[in-house]
Structures are given as structure tokens and as C-alpha cells.
Motif scaffolding. Structure first.
Motif, PDB file in Angstrom:
ATOM      1  N   ALA A 134       0.834  -1.207   0.000  1.00 17.81           N
ATOM      2  CA  ALA A 134       0.000   0.000   0.000  1.00 17.81           C
ATOM      3  C   ALA A 134       0.867   1.255   0.000  1.00 17.81           C
ATOM      4  CB  ALA A 134      -0.926  -0.009   1.218  1.00 17.81           C
ATOM      5  N   TRP A 135       1.969   1.240   0.743  1.00 17.43           N
ATOM      6  CA  TRP A 135       2.906   2.366   0.772  1.00 17.43           C
ATOM      7  C   TRP A 135       3.514   2.601  -0.611  1.00 17.43           C
ATOM      8  CZ3 TRP A 135       4.924   6.437   3.282  1.00 17.43           C
ATOM      9  CH2 TRP A 135       6.215   6.854   2.955  1.00 17.43           C
ATOM     10  N   ARG A 137       2.347   1.884  -3.455  1.00 16.02           N
ATOM     11  CA  ARG A 137       1.341   2.348  -4.420  1.00 16.02           C
ATOM     12  C   ARG A 137       0.958   3.814  -4.195  1.00 16.02           C
ATOM     13  NH1 ARG A 137      -2.918  -2.777  -4.231  1.00 16.02           N
ATOM     14  NH2 ARG A 137      -1.609  -4.279  -5.366  1.00 16.02           N
ATOM     15  N   THR A 138       1.120   4.294  -2.964  1.00 11.85           N
ATOM     16  CA  THR A 138       0.591   5.627  -2.656  1.00 11.85           C
ATOM     17  C   THR A 138       1.658   6.648  -2.280  1.00 11.85           C
ATOM     18  OG1 THR A 138       0.242   5.036  -0.318  1.00 11.85           O
ATOM     19  CG2 THR A 138      -1.584   4.653  -1.841  1.00 11.85           C
ATOM     20  N   GLU A 158      -8.646   1.506  -3.653  1.00  7.65           N
ATOM     21  CA  GLU A 158      -8.097   1.082  -2.367  1.00  7.65           C
ATOM     22  C   GLU A 158      -6.763   0.368  -2.608  1.00  7.65           C
ATOM     23  OE1 GLU A 158      -6.756   0.564   0.832  1.00  7.65           O
ATOM     24  OE2 GLU A 158      -8.759   1.423   1.074  1.00  7.65           O
ATOM     25  N   PRO A 159      -5.659   0.977  -2.169  1.00  4.45           N
ATOM     26  CA  PRO A 159      -4.348   0.412  -2.486  1.00  4.45           C
ATOM     27  C   PRO A 159      -3.930  -0.753  -1.596  1.00  4.45           C
ATOM     28  CG  PRO A 159      -4.092   2.435  -1.249  1.00  4.45           C
ATOM     29  CD  PRO A 159      -5.555   2.284  -1.510  1.00  4.45           C
ATOM     30  N   TYR A 160      -4.648  -0.990  -0.502  1.00  4.42           N
ATOM     31  CA  TYR A 160      -4.250  -2.067   0.400  1.00  4.42           C
ATOM     32  C   TYR A 160      -4.695  -3.410  -0.174  1.00  4.42           C
ATOM     33  CZ  TYR A 160      -3.941  -5.025   4.531  1.00  4.42           C
ATOM     34  OH  TYR A 160      -3.646  -6.036   5.409  1.00  4.42           O
ATOM     35  N   SER A 211      -6.170   1.412   3.674  1.00  5.52           N
ATOM     36  CA  SER A 211      -4.865   1.975   3.325  1.00  5.52           C
ATOM     37  C   SER A 211      -4.191   2.660   4.507  1.00  5.52           C
ATOM     38  CB  SER A 211      -5.005   2.971   2.173  1.00  5.52           C
ATOM     39  OG  SER A 211      -5.810   4.077   2.547  1.00  5.52           O
ATOM     40  N   LEU A 464      -4.837   9.898   3.003  1.00  6.30           N
ATOM     41  CA  LEU A 464      -4.889   8.475   2.704  1.00  6.30           C
ATOM     42  C   LEU A 464      -5.761   8.254   1.479  1.00  6.30           C
ATOM     43  CD1 LEU A 464      -5.455   7.055   6.306  1.00  6.30           C
ATOM     44  CD2 LEU A 464      -3.323   6.975   4.997  1.00  6.30           C
TER      45      LEU A 464
END
Length: 520
Positions: A134-135, A137-138, A158-160, A211, A464
Motif C-alpha cells: 500500500a505504501w 502504491r501511494t 483502495e491500495p491495500y 490503506s 490516505l
């Protein structure tokens, strides 16, 4: 190069000011109070000293970059950074304790396996791997670039990478942080550990997007650091860097309005009616504190929920203790609430803030091993913090001088804060044995105190992705040419690293123009 007026002397504002001055701009910072640093304040009394705002620094690379880009002396020559180890001790309601090593995934996994039982460490380690994804990706769109014009992509994606959870012939995937804890971690104590990172920023784990897993990931991946002498020393160092770059500070000078001329920001109007001209204006205070042309967002310009509503604040208790720091003491202890559901409902429920119950909150105890904060080796200073509901302070529309007292309905601030402080003291005895017997005196600081010092009583959360844009913040550029936003109430949100990064983004937009897309 032009004249830049910066409103506010918080960490994000000063980071922008230093970078802009290095780029050749003439920068003036207007601060309504008598000092710099925003929430990074210090209280001194009887030889004791305390950080009254943040007490630890995650992701120090942001400030290392600031010092590299603005002068010859690196950050480590201006302040003494100490990596705390363990990063935290967690005390759970069942009496279980675990010390989490700093910046060591393997160490954290081993500690959790030993304290919480077989499999607990591995589940947390696997979660951190997903947090890293997730980190990755964002990180760039949420920290290193101005807010994308098509920010709605961040809102809905949602990146998670949630783990499929099968129950009653249905397969579900976690969309919120609470669901991650309940469905993926398999242990109520691990879920408490996860949610404590959200609660510290005033985020409801029941609604915070999955995320938010990046918050514990950042701490475990990059470590937690202390600045010798307290984090106020970091503010001092940034202020001195600004002064060395010939930034002018005007303390005790309140800006009431951003001046517009010919369709762009052209200066600021002070409380005494004086107008100071400028080619660019940087707004480093919470929305609504300074009148701005076109401040109301147009449809599609910023997220539908800009960060200007009421948010939870912090109650802080400063402790002066007799007796030296015991050998088993750690810098930070998190004492988890005995009733998670009651705590969350008290913080984020629908009942009026003054009538919410909830008992003992989650309490963070900071016990720095720092001679600069105590009279001598026979004394110790410590700080307790807890997140408290929005509304436990003066109304946003009022100023302290307009009120006979800080009141919540028919209850004074003292009436609710002192009993809550007593609960916090009781909880803190799990971290400080014999606390009551050692206590010389204590001071309670409410969100109202924070508001008087900084202009706001809430805790801005980091930006977020996901969650329908509920935790995105207004962009650094505005509809008015020449006007920019900086600090925790703008992109990329709250927290010391995020404030420093917002300064870098604003400086890039001013120097390079609206096409600036972040450092490569």
C-alpha cells in the motif's frame, strides 16, 4: 524573484519559507503568536521541560532533505537525533506486554511471537508486507507530488491488498482498518496495536480506509526518532535555518485577509488594517482562520470533504516526578484502553461530546531519557497523551477573548478534563510504577489550550487513498493564482513528515509553476 508572504510559522510553513528563500525569493512570515513551530511547543517549570505537541519524529529523511537543500550544515549538525529502541512498549488489557524493536521487521515478529503466542508475529509480519505494498502504491501521489487534478482516482482506488476472508459462503475483503484487524490479524491484541496508530491521529478505525495500514508500516520501516532536548529543538533548528536564509519573521502579527488584485493573490491585510503587498501568498493555517478570495471549493476542484470540519483533539498531562528514571523504563509506552468499543464510541459516536462515556482511553506515555528535560538525575519528566472527542473545547467560531470561559454546554473544561486526566494517570501506572507516590505536580492541557496557541484544537490526519476521499486534503494550489496552501490542513495532511513535505511541494509550485510534479 518576487516577494512571498507566508501566513503562519508552523513546520510546513517554515519548510516552504526556507526553500523559497534559497530559490531567491524575499520571504516574510506573519505569525499571530509570539513564537514559531506550530504544535511543537515547550513548557518549562521548576527545572522541568516538556514537549506539549508531538514527542517523536517518524521519517526524518524529510527534514534531512530540507537541510540538505537549504544550506551546508546537515540536520545532524543542527540537532541530535536519537533512534528510540524499543520503538514502543504496548500494554494490553489482559496484562500482556510487548516491546517492539525499532525499524526491525524480524525483531518485531520475534517479539510478538514470544509475547502474544505462536503465529501472532507471523500474522503481523505478513500484514506489514501488505502495508508496504500500500505504501509503494501511494507514496508518490500522497507525499511527493501535488494533489492530482484527477484526485478522484485516489478516492475510489483502495491500495491495500486485502486478504480474502470467507465466512458463511461469502468472500469478503477488508475495506476499513477495523476489518483488517478483525479479519486478517486473528488476535484482539494485534487489532488493538493496529488501531492505535489510527487513534493517535483521531481516525475512527471503523471508517478509516484499509490503506491506513501505511501508518504502522512507516513506523516499522523507517523507525521512530527523538530529538535530544525535545522536538521543540527541531522547530528551533528549522527557524534558525530560515533566519540564516534571510527569511523575515513578524511575530505578534495577525493576518485577517488575503488581498486579491487583478485576479490573483497580491498580498495580505493585517489586523490593524495595514496591507502588505506580495507576489505570492502561502497560507499555512487552518481553513477559515484567514479570509481568502474563492476559498470555497468549486465542484470537482478539491475532495468533497476538505479537512475543515471538527476533528478529535489531544488531552495532554505533563508530569513532574521525584526519583530517577528506572532501569526498565522505555521512551514510549502505549497503554491500551480496557474497553475498545466504548473508547471508539466515545470518540466518534453520535452522542454529544459532553455526554459521551467511554471510561479510560488509550494512553501514550513518553519518558525521554534526556537530562535537558529534568532538574537533575533525581527527577524525571513525562508526558501523557490521549485522543479526545471533537467538541471538548471552545466553539471554532469563537475566540478566547470573546468568551467568559472555555465551556462545553454547562460543563467547564476543567470539569471534564480533570476526571479524564485522573483516568490517564491511573492507566499510566502500568508504564510508570509508583507514579502516584512519585508525582510532584501535574498540568493538564486541553484542546482549548492548543487552540489558543496554534489556532486549531484538532489533530489533522495524514492524507490516505481510498475511503471515498474522506482523508484526502485540499491541494497545495488554489483557484486563486498566486495563493498556495501548506501544512497539516492541506495536502498531504498531518504529521511532521507530511508537514515538511507540504513545504517542499509548495516551494516547487511557486518556483516552477503549476506544472510542477514533485522531485524526481
Amino acid at each position: 524573484m518576487g516577494r512571498v508572504a507566508v501566513i503562519g510559522a508552523g513546520m510546513g510553513a517554515m519548510a516552504a519559507a526556507a526553500r523559497l528563500a534559497v530559490a531567491g525569493h524575499r520571504v516574510t512570515v506573519y505569525e499571530r503568536t509570539d513564537t514559531y513551530g506550530g504544535a511543537l511547543r515547550r513548557r518549562e517549570r521548576d527545572g522541568f521541560a516538556f514537549d506539549t505537541g508531538p514527542g517523536l519524529l517518524p521519517l526524518p529523511a524529510v527534514y534531512r532533505d530540507l537541510f540538505v537543500k537549504t544550506g551546508k550544515e546537515p540536520l545532524e549538525e543542527c540537532v541530535e537525533l536519537v533512534q528510540t529502541d524499543p520503538s514502543a512498549r504496548h500494554v494490553f488489557p489482559d496484562g500482556t506486554r510487548v516491546d517492539l524493536p525499532n525499524a526491525s521487521r524480524a525483531g518485531v515478529v520475534a517479539a510478538l511471537e514470544e509475547s502474544l503466542g505462536r503465529g501472532a508475529g507471523q500474522r503481523w509480519g505478513d500484514f506489514l508486507v501488505r502495508g508496504r505494498e500500500a505504501w509503494d502504491r501511494t507514496r508518490r501521489p500522497l507525499l511527493e507530488e501535488p494533489l492530482w487534478p484527477n484526485w478522484d482516482v485516489l478516492a475510489g482506488r483502495e491500495p491495500y491488498p486485502a486478504v480474502p476472508h470467507r465466512r458463511l459462503l461469502r468472500t469478503r475483503q477488508a475495506a476499513t482498518l477495523a476489518q483488517v484487524g478483525a479479519w486478517e490479524l486473528g488476535d484482539a491484541r494485534l487489532a488493538r496495536l493496529l488501531e492505535s496508530h489510527a487513534l493517535a491521529y483521531g481516525l475512527d478505525p471503523r471508517t478509516a480506509p484499509a490503506s491506513a495500514a501505511v501508518l504502522p508500516y512507516m513506523e516499522h520501516a523507517f523507525g521512530v526518532w527523538y530529538v535530544r532536548g525535545g522536538l521543540r529543538e527541531l522547530a528551533r533548528a528549522v527557524h534558525e535555518r530560515c533566519v540564516a536564509r534571510r527569511v523575515e519573521f513578524r511575530f505578534g502579527t495577525e493576518v485577517v485577509r488575503v488581498v486579491e488584485k487583478d485576479g490573483r493573490a497580491a498580498g495580505v491585510e493585517l489586523a490593524d488594517g495595514t496591507v502588505e503587498e506580495a507576489d505570492q501568498v502561502v497560507l499555512g493555517v487552518r481553513p477559515g482562520l484567514v479570509a481568502c478570495p474563492h476559498e470555497a471549493p468549486s465542484e470537482g476542484e478539491v475532495p468533497p470533504r476538505p479537512a475543515d470540519g471538527p476533528v478529535p483533539g489531544r488531552l495532554t498531562v505533563l508530569l513532574a516526578l521525584r526519583g530517577g528514571r528506572d532501569a526498565d523504563a522505555v521512551h514510549r509506552t502505549v497503554v491500551h484502553s480496557p474497553d475498545r468499543d466504548a473508547e471508539v464510541e466515545a470518540l466518534f459516536g453520535r452522542a454529544p461530546a459532553g455526554r459521551r462515556g467511554g471510561g479510560t482511553p488509550t494512553v501514550t506515555v513518553l519518558r525521554p531519557d534526556d537530562p535537558a528535560l529534568r532538574p537533575d538525575g533525581n527527577h524525571e519528566s513525562a508526558v501523557l497523551t490521549a485522543t479526545v472527542p471533537a467538541g471538548l473545547g471552545p466553539a471554532e467560531a469563537e475566540r478566547p477573548e470573546d468568551r467568559p470561559g472555555d465551556r462545553l454546554g454547562d460543563r467547564s473544561a476543567e470539569q471534564w478534563s480533570e476526571p479524564l486526566a485522573e483516568l490517564m494517570l491511573t492507566a499510566a501506572e502500568a508504564a510508570v510504577p509508583g507514579l502516584r507516590e512519585r508525582l510532584l505536580w501535574h498540568e493538564v492541557r486541553t484542546p482549548a489550550d492548543t487552540r489558543r496557541e496554534t489556532g486549531t484544537e484538532g489533530v489533522p490526519a495524514p492524507a490516505l487513498a481510498g475511503g471515498g476521499a474522506a482523508l484526502l486534503h485540499p491541494g497545495n494550489a488554489t483557484r486563486l493564482p498566486g495563493l498556495h496552501r501548506v501544512g497539516g490542513w492541506s495536502h498531504p495532511g498531518g504529521g511532521l513528515p507530511h508537514a515538511g513535505m507540504s513545504g517542499a511541494l509548495v516551494a516547487g509550485l511557486v518556483v516552477e509553476g503549476p506544472d510542477f510534479r514533485g522531485s524526481q
